[in-house]
Design an enzyme around this catalytic site. Structure first.
Site: not given
Length: 420
Positions: A181-183, A185, A420
């Site tokens: 999800a981090d990568l 986004s 976040r």
């Protein structure tokens, strides 16, 4: 695009672009690293004394015992400079304003409202620099009923449905093995930033680009999403086999396992004839029938594979033109000559660690005639905390602090307040 003297990169598609990276952890830093890989000058702004959260995310740590370096931080901060600024005091805010006035892009992944309280709302940043492109990444989105929830990768993998699709079966939800999800986004954010820079060429005006971990994961639901929205089905995890194609997945053989992808009727007929499978059986007659009878297909394929070792089987599959591959461990991946041939392992000189190897940038560039590669091949190591602070202040015409490069490289775990 605005031009700025770069102390790091002098070529590449984004040469002359200045990025101020206010983000921490992975989503924003990954976006910044992507832009840096393309030649942008990326100045990473960190908290004094502790720095980016990921400086403390470990083990593993490497380097001297009195200044250990987290390999997590090394994964997402190559080709950047570091300056430590306390944005709660006048000096830190002054330096940041000077950077924003010169910047083309600013990246931030604070929770909504944090930058506003520090005096750097989007409106205030655009008052300083109307051409500024602001990339803002949150967990659940910038508005809506759950916008103020803290967003961490694994939480979003569950909330966005990805874990329900991943695992050995419906009762075994699993996270993806990297912070996907981090990568994603970060990747979507970099993509949106480039689009905003292109539009700025036409309008002269900057704008705000927003994405979130939630949006990024829903953005890659692909055919699983339309199964839900159009067909009215609720997709479930089913292990290492494709929900809509058969045979497609991981299969066991006499010694080991292989993966195959039989994605067309032509390939199926070739595969079946190669391994003595009766392709005319009613339950095998079409892909739709094979999907409905997946367990029978798996049984038939693994029975056919039972006489082969993995390497022998891969050779036979390759000779027949059947897409196939092995499951490699990461040490095998980084030793693979194909990976090295694509520039996917790079060596950089780190101030404390000496020469270290990092996963390399995934993009390559060539001239229009495909005669010369123009990909950037010179890279810099992820910086120590405040490594470039004095140099950046001097470039801005401000007094140096005399502390550049002296802060410890590690940091405690992130605080919930400004996540976040």
């Amino acid at each position: 695009m605005q031009s700025t003297e770069s102390t790091l990169r002098t070529d590449g598609p984004l040469s002359g672009i200045l990025v101020v990276d206010l983000s921490r952890a992975l989503a924003g830093p990954h976006a910044g690293m992507m832009l840096a890989d393309l030649g942008a000058r990326v100045i990473k702004v960190e908290n004094p004394g502790t720095g980016d959260d990921t400086r403390g995310w470990g083990p593993p740590f490497v380097g001297p015992e009195d200044d250990p370096q987290a390999t997590y931080f090394l994964s997402c901060n190559r080709n950047k400079e570091s300056i430590a600024l306390d944005l709660k005091n006048d000096d830190g805010r002054t330096v940041l304003r000077e950077l924003l006035e010169r910047a083309d892009v600013v990246i931030e992944n604070f929770r909504p409202g944090v930058l506003d309280r520090l005096g750097f709302s989007a409106a205030e940043m655009h008052a300083l620099n109307p051409a500024l492109v602001i990339l803002s990444i949150t967990g659940f989105g910038h508005d809506g009923p759950e916008s103020r929830r803290s967003g961490y990768d694994q939480i979003l993998q569950g909330e966005a449905g990805l874990m329900s699709l991943t695992g050995s079966g419906p009762d075994d939800p699993q996270r993806v093995g990297v912070p996907i999800a981090d990568l994603l986004s970060g990747m979507y954010g970099a993509f949106g930033t480039l689009a905003a820079l292109l539009q700025r060429e036409r309008t002269g005006q900057g704008q705000i680009v927003r994405t979130s971990l939630l949006a990024a994961l829903i953005g890659v639901h692909a055919f699983q999403g339309t199964r839900a929205t159009v067909a009215g089905e609720v997709p479930k995890a089913q292990g290492n086999h494709h929900p809509s194609i058969a045979p497609y997945g991981l299969f066991h053989c006499r010694q080991g396992r292989v993966q195959i992808s039989v994605g067309s009727e032509k390939l199926w007929n070739t595969f079946a004839s190669t391994f003595g499978i009766d392709a005319s059986r009613p339950e095998f007659a079409s892909n739709a029938e094979r999907v409905r009878n997946r367990e029978k297909v798996i049984e038939e394929v693994e029975n056919a594979f039972s006489d082969y070792g993995a390497e022998e089987l891969l050779t036979k599959l390759n000779d027949a033109g059947i897409p196939a591959g092995k499951v490699r461990t990461l040490d095998e991946v980084y030793a693979w000559d194909q990976v090295h041939s694509q520039g996917l392992v790079i060596d950089v000189e780190h101030k404390l660690l000496g020469t270290v190897s990092l996963p390399g940038p995934p993009l390559r560039f060539f001239t229009a005639a495909d005669t010369n590669e123009t990909t950037l091949t010179t890279h810099t190591a992820p910086p120590l905390l405040d490594q470039d602070g004095d140099q950046i202040r001097q470039w801005l015409g401000l007094a140096a602090t005399g502390t550049a490069g002296t802060e410890p490289g590690s940091a405690p775990a992130r605080t919930e307040k400004e996540s976040r």
